[in-house]
Design an enzyme around this catalytic site. Sequence first.
Site, PDB file in Angstrom:
ATOM      1  N   CYS A 179       0.586  -1.334  -0.094  1.00  0.00           N
ATOM      2  CA  CYS A 179       0.012   0.106  -0.057  1.00  0.00           C
ATOM      3  C   CYS A 179       0.650   1.311   0.042  1.00  0.00           C
ATOM      4  CB  CYS A 179      -1.102   0.037   0.978  1.00  0.00           C
ATOM      5  SG  CYS A 179      -0.111  -0.363   2.925  1.00  0.00           S
ATOM      6  N   HIS A 201      -2.697   0.162   6.904  1.00  0.00           N
ATOM      7  CA  HIS A 201      -2.850   0.812   5.429  1.00  0.00           C
ATOM      8  C   HIS A 201      -2.517   2.179   5.081  1.00  0.00           C
ATOM      9  CE1 HIS A 201      -4.495  -0.362   1.477  1.00  0.00           C
ATOM     10  NE2 HIS A 201      -5.571   0.688   1.627  1.00  0.00           N
ATOM     11  N   ASP A 223      -8.055   4.913  -3.233  1.00  0.00           N
ATOM     12  CA  ASP A 223      -7.102   3.664  -2.426  1.00  0.00           C
ATOM     13  C   ASP A 223      -6.383   2.893  -3.705  1.00  0.00           C
ATOM     14  OD1 ASP A 223      -5.944   1.820  -1.228  1.00  0.00           O
ATOM     15  OD2 ASP A 223      -7.638   1.155   0.069  1.00  0.00           O
TER      16      ASP A 223
END
Lengths: 668, 305
Positions: A421, A465, A481
């Site tokens: 991420c 995250h 995202d």
Amino acid sequence: MNIFPKTRAVTSGDYLPHAEFPWLLAVVLVTVLPHFPYLPYGLIAIIVGILLYFFLRWQRGYRATSAWIKVPIAIFVGLAIVLNYRLLYFQNAGVQETGVAVLSFCMTIKLLELKGRRDIMVIVALGYFLLLTHYFYTQEFLAGIWLFASALVVTAALLHLHDDPERPVRQTLKQASYLLLQAIPLALILYLLFPRLDGPLWAIPRGQSNQTGLAGYMRPGHITQLAQSDEVAFRAQFSGAIPPRRQLYWRGPVLSQYDGVNWIANDYALYTPPIETSGTPVPYTLILEPHYRSWLLPLEMPTSFTGIPGIHFNRNGVLLSARPISTRTRLEFISYPEYRMEVGTLNSFQRNSNLQLPDDRNPRSQRLAEQFRAENPMPEQMAARILRFFREEPFYYTLNPPLLGAHAVDDFLFSSRQGFCEHYASAFVVMMRAAGIPARVVTGYLGGELNPVDQVLTVRQSTAHAWAEIWTAENGWLRYDPTSVIPPERTSLEILDQQNENSPEFINIALTGLSLLQRAQYQWDALNNRWNYWVLGYTAERQREYFSRFGLVNPGWKKIALFFAGISFLSLGLLAWLILRKRVKSLEPAWAIWLSACEKLNRSGIETPQWETPLALVQRLKTTWPERAKLNATLRHLARLVYAVRYENARVPIRLLKKARARLEPYA
Amino acid sequence: MASYPLQNLIDRAETVIFGKRREITLALAAFLAKGHLLIEDLPGLGKTTLARALASLSGLSFSRIQCTNDLLPADILGVSVYERQGGAFRFLPGPIFSQVLLVDEINRATPKTQSALLEAMEELQVTSDGETRALPQPFFVIATQNPAHHIGTFPLPESQLDRFAMRLALGYPDVEAERALLTADNSQNRLGTLKAMCSAEDIFRHQQTAQTVFVAPALLDYIQAILSASRQNSHFRHGLSPRAGLSLLAIARAFAYLDGRKAVLPDDIQAILPSVACHRLRLRQNDESARPEDIEAMLRGIPIP
């Protein structure tokens, strides 16, 4: 002359009751053993050695060890402890560890210098204290149970020290548990009413560097192995329906400053960005594990927050507490998954800091971004283009990415194309900024696992995250995202397991379909959640809230003390009443003592017919055996006591009766 | 130091009836327990003297009925006489309308008269000519009787005996007491010198306080064990009645009270049991009332609780 053959003088320190040794050993073991995981190995070895030595001496007839042995050991261990902990100490941590190590050692070596009852009392008292220090490490439910059991052992040892040595262990333990159970109401009152502090007294950030969790900065490309930790970051309990997983973004620090290597949060200015909300509110309770930082990790986007004083937003919409979270903290939030932040205009400072890029880094990425921007003038289109780029080019999701060079984003985008991420969020934001769109990295947690027993969502460190936000005038900050666009077939295996769980909606798992072990695990988690919620979540603020329900709004310490004294007085009175009332009813022990005294008389040839009243017996002996004046006097005394308890409703301590019976012994 | 209520009264009574302190105390206990007293013994042992001494010392109104076989109920209860001037009947109260009533030689009266008396004792009221009149309070009957086998007696049936809370036998005085008796003044004269040492209110108060004396549950067990033992004992024709149990409890309290205590002891119960139980129990073998020895034998089978 030994008048009290079975009773023991409490004060005399001149003899050492060897019958206490097993109890002593038990006290030392239950209080010192649980500290072992936190003690240095050398000290553990010394403690075990001392225990073995004590055991051997005990088997061969105990004598106190000479100072020639004790003092060198003590000096050596003292120095070792100082040296071992000095480092920690100067880092302003480890004060408790040092103290606990010293105490554990003292407790053990005390076994080598027993001379009398006084020394045993010292060990028992120290045992109670050492028990308490377990709470430095953990305040879990299991620790509570373990401590209760340990306190039982220590109390039983104390009782045994003052009691008939031939009393069976079971009875001693039973009495000890009665004592402890009686103490529970008082403990409860103290727990609820004793004025609480907003933080712990020893608010020292303990072992901060070891803490996993969000760091407040990010260096994509510098670690090749993401630490996967099962540690719990926080737990959340929703009072209503749980939002779908795709909305469970728990907002942590926002990173807007980029120097080409690090993403840093430079956003501690106090300023609340305007937030517009719509849709349905989501109320929930968060129980935050201590992370020694200030951010509070609410669900995006909170509008109402209570639990500790001084909660505030910074200008990037991160919710912060006034002090670092150093204890488990219970917080109440209301969040709106549908929100708009900073719609319309962005002030120049915000705009500049969210467009800032080091000029000399990542030239290829910047060029690509400019190229994309030329094709896609709208910011949303631009973002979609980058996401399409991630999806269509062979980008892989892995927790073991290769190291990246000085132009980390260029390396990632054009050569390695493997990352997690942080890499995706970082690359996304860099490209957006290069295209002239304000953007920033948001770190936090995504999702969580649901316990089907109590519907509590547990969020672990492994679900940490990073995602991105871009700003548009119409919609304010929008969440993107980039990691989520990587298709499953390009995700490494260890992540796939996790993603199977990450279905978009929570499936309400039926408990019956689980294995026994899984079910037990869930039940245990649920129990711990309750414990965290009710016991550990009882903070100073919550206490004030409870006080205000009794009409004590923001009471000063005098008022609290009065309130506290009143409640204590009432409950102690109630207890006393219960105990005294019970005492009147239980007259049987007195009669049992009389009957056993009669048996003693029988053995020495004095008949004691059952129909004869005690006083009649005394009278008869006085006339038939006038020469045994002392026996008669003692018996008369006992008879008077028995009468007082049994027929005259008087409250005479059973101890006195036992004493009188014991005094009969030499004559009967 | 515990105070001994009414001790001066007992002391004074002892100057009239020598060497009978125990009996005087028991009689007073029956009085405080609101029970009636039967004194049974041979003539000339001081039955009447005891009764008169108690009455005059306690300052209560006293009257005496000498029973004969021609005594009629009306002689005790009173009669209504027609008054010519008023043109109406007027009730002339009989000797029963007093606070202490001495019924001498009760077993010489006919059963009809006996039952009239005993009914009044039980109900504390007299009904004559359809009108009910309450007896004065406190009301205490001391009846004396000669031993049953004397000629010309109508022995009281068990049902009547049960209404007496206590029966006492005075017995012969011991040597010292007899000597004192012989050397002292005429007993009738001495009786005359007795002055009231308390009032009806005092007696009433003592009665109230005596019944507040504590009885431990263990002693209630003991009393029940005694009652049940008397009912199962093969030597007795029948056992003690519930009324006997109540009397035992009340007198035990009064007895402990006179001893200056606030709680009954098993010793109290053992001490008073013969006086309370003997006249209520009849031996199977000779149909006579039980002797103290029989009671003691029974007690030996009952462990102290």
